[in-house]
Design a protein around this motif. Structure first.
Motif, PDB file in Angstrom:
ATOM      1  N   PHE A  63      23.247  40.943  66.464  1.00 37.35           N
ATOM      2  CA  PHE A  63      23.669  39.887  65.563  1.00 37.35           C
ATOM      3  C   PHE A  63      22.456  38.756  65.258  1.00 37.35           C
ATOM      4  O   PHE A  63      21.578  38.701  66.020  1.00 37.35           O
ATOM      5  N   ARG A  64      22.467  38.436  64.019  1.00 40.94           N
ATOM      6  CA  ARG A  64      21.403  37.603  63.515  1.00 40.94           C
ATOM      7  C   ARG A  64      22.243  36.550  62.740  1.00 40.94           C
ATOM      8  O   ARG A  64      22.907  36.626  61.632  1.00 40.94           O
ATOM      9  N   PRO A  65      22.040  35.318  63.093  1.00 42.43           N
ATOM     10  CA  PRO A  65      22.578  34.238  62.294  1.00 42.43           C
ATOM     11  C   PRO A  65      22.129  34.173  60.886  1.00 42.43           C
ATOM     12  O   PRO A  65      20.903  34.267  60.706  1.00 42.43           O
ATOM     13  N   SER A  66      23.182  33.634  59.859  1.00 36.02           N
ATOM     14  CA  SER A  66      22.631  33.717  58.573  1.00 36.02           C
ATOM     15  C   SER A  66      23.460  32.267  57.935  1.00 36.02           C
ATOM     16  O   SER A  66      23.999  31.748  58.915  1.00 36.02           O
ATOM     17  N   GLU A  67      23.104  32.077  56.982  1.00 32.94           N
ATOM     18  CA  GLU A  67      23.543  30.690  56.194  1.00 32.94           C
ATOM     19  C   GLU A  67      23.745  30.869  54.678  1.00 32.94           C
ATOM     20  O   GLU A  67      23.140  32.007  54.132  1.00 32.94           O
ATOM     21  N   GLY A  68      24.188  29.976  54.211  1.00 32.90           N
ATOM     22  CA  GLY A  68      24.654  30.078  52.786  1.00 32.90           C
ATOM     23  C   GLY A  68      26.097  29.892  52.413  1.00 32.90           C
ATOM     24  O   GLY A  68      26.789  28.937  52.998  1.00 32.90           O
ATOM     25  N   SER A  69      26.400  30.295  51.262  1.00 31.44           N
ATOM     26  CA  SER A  69      27.772  29.862  50.666  1.00 31.44           C
ATOM     27  C   SER A  69      28.369  31.017  49.950  1.00 31.44           C
ATOM     28  O   SER A  69      27.489  31.747  49.344  1.00 31.44           O
ATOM     29  N   ALA A  70      29.568  31.071  49.519  1.00 36.32           N
ATOM     30  CA  ALA A  70      30.089  32.069  49.034  1.00 36.32           C
ATOM     31  C   ALA A  70      31.578  31.266  48.283  1.00 36.32           C
ATOM     32  O   ALA A  70      31.978  30.424  49.031  1.00 36.32           O
ATOM     33  N   ALA A  71      31.838  31.791  46.920  1.00 38.86           N
ATOM     34  CA  ALA A  71      32.956  30.912  46.259  1.00 38.86           C
ATOM     35  C   ALA A  71      33.723  32.112  45.500  1.00 38.86           C
ATOM     36  O   ALA A  71      32.919  32.736  44.798  1.00 38.86           O
ATOM     37  N   LEU A  72      34.921  31.848  45.176  1.00 42.90           N
ATOM     38  CA  LEU A  72      35.692  32.725  44.356  1.00 42.90           C
ATOM     39  C   LEU A  72      36.671  31.622  43.502  1.00 42.90           C
ATOM     40  O   LEU A  72      37.217  30.845  43.870  1.00 42.90           O
ATOM     41  N   LEU A  73      36.625  31.977  42.243  1.00 45.49           N
ATOM     42  CA  LEU A  73      37.747  31.020  41.347  1.00 45.49           C
ATOM     43  C   LEU A  73      38.814  31.961  41.232  1.00 45.49           C
ATOM     44  O   LEU A  73      38.670  33.127  40.750  1.00 45.49           O
ATOM     45  N   LEU A  74      39.965  31.644  41.582  1.00 41.64           N
ATOM     46  CA  LEU A  74      41.278  32.471  41.735  1.00 41.64           C
ATOM     47  C   LEU A  74      42.219  31.966  40.711  1.00 41.64           C
ATOM     48  O   LEU A  74      42.323  30.787  40.692  1.00 41.64           O
ATOM     49  N   THR A  75      42.869  32.657  39.801  1.00 45.32           N
ATOM     50  CA  THR A  75      44.058  32.543  39.118  1.00 45.32           C
ATOM     51  C   THR A  75      45.074  33.520  39.478  1.00 45.32           C
ATOM     52  O   THR A  75      44.717  34.620  39.866  1.00 45.32           O
ATOM     53  N   THR A  76      46.105  33.200  38.653  1.00 51.14           N
ATOM     54  CA  THR A  76      47.311  34.204  38.742  1.00 51.14           C
ATOM     55  C   THR A  76      47.003  35.029  37.466  1.00 51.14           C
ATOM     56  O   THR A  76      48.071  36.199  37.201  1.00 51.14           O
ATOM     57  N   ARG A  77      46.341  34.800  36.374  1.00 50.40           N
ATOM     58  CA  ARG A  77      46.156  35.390  35.138  1.00 50.40           C
ATOM     59  C   ARG A  77      45.215  36.481  35.191  1.00 50.40           C
ATOM     60  O   ARG A  77      44.024  36.197  35.546  1.00 50.40           O
ATOM     61  N   PRO A  78      45.564  37.746  34.897  1.00 48.97           N
ATOM     62  CA  PRO A  78      44.599  38.719  34.884  1.00 48.97           C
ATOM     63  C   PRO A  78      43.520  38.641  33.780  1.00 48.97           C
ATOM     64  O   PRO A  78      42.540  39.271  33.792  1.00 48.97           O
ATOM     65  N   LEU A 101      41.267  44.955  47.944  1.00 54.07           N
ATOM     66  CA  LEU A 101      40.594  44.502  46.630  1.00 54.07           C
ATOM     67  C   LEU A 101      40.775  45.799  45.475  1.00 54.07           C
ATOM     68  O   LEU A 101      40.989  46.843  45.881  1.00 54.07           O
ATOM     69  N   ARG A 102      41.087  45.273  44.265  1.00 55.03           N
ATOM     70  CA  ARG A 102      41.290  46.226  43.348  1.00 55.03           C
ATOM     71  C   ARG A 102      40.736  45.911  41.847  1.00 55.03           C
ATOM     72  O   ARG A 102      40.550  44.732  41.797  1.00 55.03           O
ATOM     73  N   LEU A 103      40.551  47.107  41.156  1.00 51.75           N
ATOM     74  CA  LEU A 103      39.954  46.946  39.791  1.00 51.75           C
ATOM     75  C   LEU A 103      40.741  46.074  38.832  1.00 51.75           C
ATOM     76  O   LEU A 103      41.911  45.999  39.150  1.00 51.75           O
ATOM     77  N   ALA A 104      40.001  45.232  38.278  1.00 56.13           N
ATOM     78  CA  ALA A 104      40.762  44.347  37.364  1.00 56.13           C
ATOM     79  C   ALA A 104      41.606  45.245  36.485  1.00 56.13           C
ATOM     80  O   ALA A 104      41.281  46.205  35.750  1.00 56.13           O
ATOM     81  N   GLY A 105      42.974  44.478  36.074  1.00 60.60           N
ATOM     82  CA  GLY A 105      43.916  45.283  35.312  1.00 60.60           C
ATOM     83  C   GLY A 105      44.569  46.585  36.008  1.00 60.60           C
ATOM     84  O   GLY A 105      45.226  47.309  35.091  1.00 60.60           O
ATOM     85  N   ASP A 106      44.289  46.631  37.076  1.00 58.60           N
ATOM     86  CA  ASP A 106      44.873  47.777  38.011  1.00 58.60           C
ATOM     87  C   ASP A 106      45.921  47.254  39.064  1.00 58.60           C
ATOM     88  O   ASP A 106      45.706  48.067  39.972  1.00 58.60           O
ATOM     89  N   VAL A 107      46.332  46.211  38.802  1.00 59.90           N
ATOM     90  CA  VAL A 107      46.903  45.572  39.869  1.00 59.90           C
ATOM     91  C   VAL A 107      48.215  46.170  40.384  1.00 59.90           C
ATOM     92  O   VAL A 107      48.740  45.963  41.608  1.00 59.90           O
ATOM     93  N   GLY A 108      48.874  46.997  39.611  1.00 58.89           N
ATOM     94  CA  GLY A 108      49.927  47.491  39.780  1.00 58.89           C
ATOM     95  C   GLY A 108      49.895  48.889  40.858  1.00 58.89           C
ATOM     96  O   GLY A 108      50.889  49.183  41.693  1.00 58.89           O
ATOM     97  N   ALA A 109      48.750  49.190  40.814  1.00 58.65           N
ATOM     98  CA  ALA A 109      48.295  50.639  41.599  1.00 58.65           C
ATOM     99  C   ALA A 109      48.278  50.129  43.198  1.00 58.65           C
ATOM    100  O   ALA A 109      47.898  49.301  43.650  1.00 58.65           O
ATOM    101  N   THR A 110      49.088  51.213  43.939  1.00 52.49           N
ATOM    102  CA  THR A 110      48.786  51.008  45.308  1.00 52.49           C
ATOM    103  C   THR A 110      48.573  52.600  45.956  1.00 52.49           C
ATOM    104  O   THR A 110      48.517  53.528  45.024  1.00 52.49           O
ATOM    105  N   ALA A 111      48.457  52.421  47.213  1.00 55.60           N
ATOM    106  CA  ALA A 111      48.379  53.932  47.545  1.00 55.60           C
ATOM    107  C   ALA A 111      49.306  54.882  47.413  1.00 55.60           C
ATOM    108  O   ALA A 111      49.063  55.974  47.199  1.00 55.60           O
ATOM    109  N   ALA A 112      50.487  54.130  47.690  1.00 54.05           N
ATOM    110  CA  ALA A 112      51.729  54.806  47.327  1.00 54.05           C
ATOM    111  C   ALA A 112      52.021  55.161  46.149  1.00 54.05           C
ATOM    112  O   ALA A 112      52.710  56.083  45.401  1.00 54.05           O
TER     113      ALA A 112
END
Lengths: 353, 413
Positions: free
Chosen positions: A209-224, A334-345
């Motif tokens: 274990f090594r402590p770390s710092e910083g930040s991360a952000a995602l901008l989320l929408t429902t539009r592809p 996680l899925r490739l953009a434009g590929d959201v309909g695909a699933t393992a099944a």
């Protein structure tokens, strides 16, 4: 179990010991490990990963009036959010929601305030520091500085809280509470947090274990449109407190992951690494990146962004287990953009490698 | 006016099927409510920690309810917050008929939506004390300090194994936890959620509020011209929320419906509300719009009303703007005059009171306010005001950092 509405990630923001921005995250360009001493015993130091605060870009935030009393935590958060909002107009920002996730929060301010009134007497307690000790102070600063007019919420938790934040964002978007949502996390390493890790025996030599710092952000929408990638949050998380419960929670998580999809290993260098290896030995690996230390939900954010960079025409889906260091395990798909309909099944046209 | 429910394809209606509370006035929701109606004052000298040097030395300190199923060793490991949260959650689950004989939850997968601002702060203080003295902090303090640990305490107590989320939006946290729980149900994400907030008095927070000079050394007098500050409190409040369909399918009796939740952020200042109260109006508007109800439908409003100069002024102005000058309906009061301000638990406890007002028709009077602000004068509930049938009640909270939240509860017949 991943037949839920996907969210589209249209921008990512990163502050890490590797530098500012997502590009820096892909590879460490210089050794980021440094040494930090304990509050209780400053001569005793431990390796940590720290953000380079000598970067002149930090001067912008240090000069921001709203952040004049805020510490690194708020600055990290604001910088990552600033990155994801590049190109988002003022008008659009009025409907952007913000969910910020912390684990240690502003412990540096709390410790400073505590030491101040215990040392000088309660009547001399600083009214300037106290408001910055509150968990949602950094969230409030970020919303104000970045001009966000949608709902805001602060969550407290470990890596699994990153998934809870994404879930909350999805619900806000589905219910029309916001047109876009930023999910962000921030963490700061201080000598007090190091003391806490030391007390919890996380800094023993036998543990990587090594402590770390910083930040991360995602901008989320429902539009592809213009999405970098898509993601689906896990239907549930698995709580634990003891080692025995952890093993059981991890086994449940492994059972829930859809088969045949490559798994991005997030625990390789942590104390959970061997457990992860054992559980996923039958599943294809999506690989991993150099170790950047542990920063709870921030690490989860970095893992998300790094794993997404491995998506390609040949690897359209990746599973991202998130090993909460304190109380819960969860995962993202996680899925490739434009590929959201695909699933393992219902796999995409090209076979998964 | 009644809320239309169960339309095909519409969002599921959210029923409240259980509630529980621990406050300075009682170890359960009903006794707290009874004493709020009577005007009992929860203020007492703080004896949990040293207050020497503070301007204010009193708070609405609560007694810890008995937890008969726990050994004394187990109790010692629990922070004070968990010792409030567990009995309040127990009461809510029991009322919702979700406990089996051994105290375990009937639906172990139900998620938890929790709220706090400080978690197990007294353990954090002991840890800081040790490291300030140059000693290694003990694991027992640091290990149980963070808010996730109180989530695990609840899960352990009731045998819950679902996910949990901890919201820390300062003083609106409790309302936001309930609102988010409702959103989980509206979105189809969950059928039943245990949601609430908990908070315990801690030295650092007490000294912090004292340093800001917003704690009163007199009686807490929300919305009074002579108000002199807030009274800190502690406790917990919990609701069991479930989709109406889920509740009816297991023959649970809905106490009421949660029909609206509005949330808005005030970017004006970290600790001061915008003087125009715009964000608060936005939160109330959003909650009513969700229920498709007009402003005049609200019969009782449990206001945030802390008793501080800036908050009450901005809040009164917001209500006057929202409900119209000289408004008399909804009837309004701040119950913080008696139970104090329980920070992260406040929104949840006050939601419990709003549900009780709705189901009993009784209105908690505005105690300690002999000389009210003109904007709210006509609307404040007077002592001995007669009870009346209510169709909708609202609970409003405002927090540090600009968090504003409004919850709307509606009668279910």
């Amino acid at each position: 179990m991943t037949d839920r509405s996907p969210l589209h990630v249209s921008a990512v923001g990163v502050v890490s010991p590797a530098g500012l921005g997502a590009e820096q995250l892909a590879q460490l360009h210089r050794p980021a490990e440094k040494e930090m001493g304990l509050s209780s015993s400053p001569s005793r130091s431990f390796p940590v990963f720290l953000v380079d605060r000598s970067d002149p870009r930090w001067n912008t935030w240090a000069a921001e009036p709203r952040l004049r009393r805020a510490g690194g935590l708020a600055q990290f958060l604001v910088e990552a959010i600033h990155q994801v909002l590049f190109g988002v107009s003022e008008q659009e920002r009025s409907r952007v929601g913000l969910i910020a996730v912390f684990n240690n929060g502003s412990i540096a301010h709390t410790a400073r305030f505590f030491a101040g009134y215990r040392g000088q007497g309660r009547r001399f307690a600083s009214p300037l520091f106290f408001p910055e000790t509150v968990y949602n102070a950094a969230t409030s600063h970020a919303a104000a500085v970045c001009g966000l007019g949608g709902p805001t919420c602060s969550l407290v938790g470990d890596e699994s809280a990153w998934v809870e934040g994404i879930r909350m964002a999805r619900i806000w978007l589905e219910l029309g509470r916001a047109t876009m949502a930023v999910v962000a996390a921030a963490e700061e390493v201080t000598s007090v947090s190091l003391d806490a890790f030391h007390s919890a025996r996380w800094l023993r030599k036998s543990r990587p274990f090594r402590p770390s710092e910083g930040s991360a952000a995602l901008l989320l929408t429902t539009r592809p449109q213009d999405a970098l990638f898509a993601l689906v949050d896990a239907p549930t998380s698995f709580p634990y407190r003891s080692q025995e419960e952890l093993a059981s929670a991890a086994a449940k998580l492994a059972c829930e992951l859809p088969p045949g999809i490559p798994v991005y290993h997030t625990a390789e260098a942590s104390w959970l690494g061997s457990l992860e290896k054992t559980l996923f030995r039958q599943m294809p690996s999506a690989g991993s990146f150099p170790y950047l230390g542990e920063a709870f939900a921030v690490s989860a954010g970095w893992h998300t962004i790094r794993a997404a960079s491995l998506l390609s025409e040949r690897r359209r889906e990746i599973l991202l287990p998130l090993w909460g260091s304190i109380h819960q395990l969860s995962w993202l798909h996680l899925r490739l953009a434009g590929d959201v309909g695909a699933t393992a099944a219902n796999p995409p046209s090209e076979p998964i490698q | 006016m009644r809320v239309v429910i169960s339309k095909r394809g519409a969002k599921p209606a959210v029923a409240v099927t259980g509630m529980g509370a621990v406050t300075a006035l009682g170890g359960d929701a009903f006794s707290s409510w009874k004493r709020v109606l009577e005007g009992s004052d929860g203020t007492r000298p703080v004896d949990l920690f040293e207050t020497e040097g503070c301007r204010c030395r009193s708070a609405a300190q609560a007694a810890i309810p008995l937890l008969p199923s726990r050994t004394s060793a187990e109790l010692r490991r629990l922070p004070r917050t968990s010792r409030f949260a567990i009995p309040a959650a127990w009461e809510a689950l029991a009322q919702a008929d979700l406990l089996i004989a051994n105290g375990q939850a009937k639906l172990p997968q139900i998620p938890l939506c929790l709220a706090t601002t400080e978690g197990g702060m007294e353990f954090g203080e002991r840890f800081l004390e040790e490291i300030l003295a140059g000693r290694k902090g003990r694991l027992r303090w640091v290990g149980r300090y963070q808010p996730e640990q109180q989530a695990i305490d609840l899960q352990r107590c009731f045998g819950l194994c679902g996910r949990s989320v901890v919201i820390a939006n300062s003083c609106s946290s409790g309302a936001d936890a309930l609102g988010y729980a409702a959103q989980l149900i509206w979105s189809g994400e969950a059928a039943c959620v245990l949601a609430g907030g908990f908070e315990a008095l801690a030295e650092t927070v007490f000294v912090g509020f004292d340093s800001l000079r917003i704690l009163t050394t007199e009686r807490c007098a929300p919305f009074d011209r002579g108000r002199s500050g807030l009274l800190l409190g502690e406790g917990a409040g919990f609701l069991v929320l479930e989709s109406l369909e889920h509740a009816l399918s297991r023959r649970a009796r809905p106490l009421c419906l949660l029909t609206g939740y509005g949330q808005a952020t005030d970017r004006y200042h970290l600790t001061q509300p915008s003087p125009d109260g715009g964000a608060l109006c936005q939160a109330m508007e959003s909650a009513l719009a969700q229920a498709k109800l007009p402003r005049e439908a609200v019969g009782y409003l449990n206001a945030h009303g802390t008793g501080t100069s800036l908050n009450d002024e901005a809040e009164a102005r917001a209500y006057s703007r929202f409900f119209g000058a000289g408004w008399q309906t909804p009837r309004m009061s701040s119950t913080k005059a008696m139970i104090g301000h329980a920070l992260g638990a406040a929104g949840a406890i006050e939601a419990v009171f709003s549900v009780l007002a709705l189901s009993t028709g009784q209105l908690p009077p505005q105690w300690n306010t002999p000389d009210p602000l003109p904007e709210v004068e006509q609307a404040l509930v007077r002592p001995l005001e007669s009870s009346r049938p209510l169709n909708h009640t609202m609970s409003v909270n405002v927090g540090f950092g600009g968090s504003n939240a409004a919850l709307l509860f509606s009668r279910y017949d």
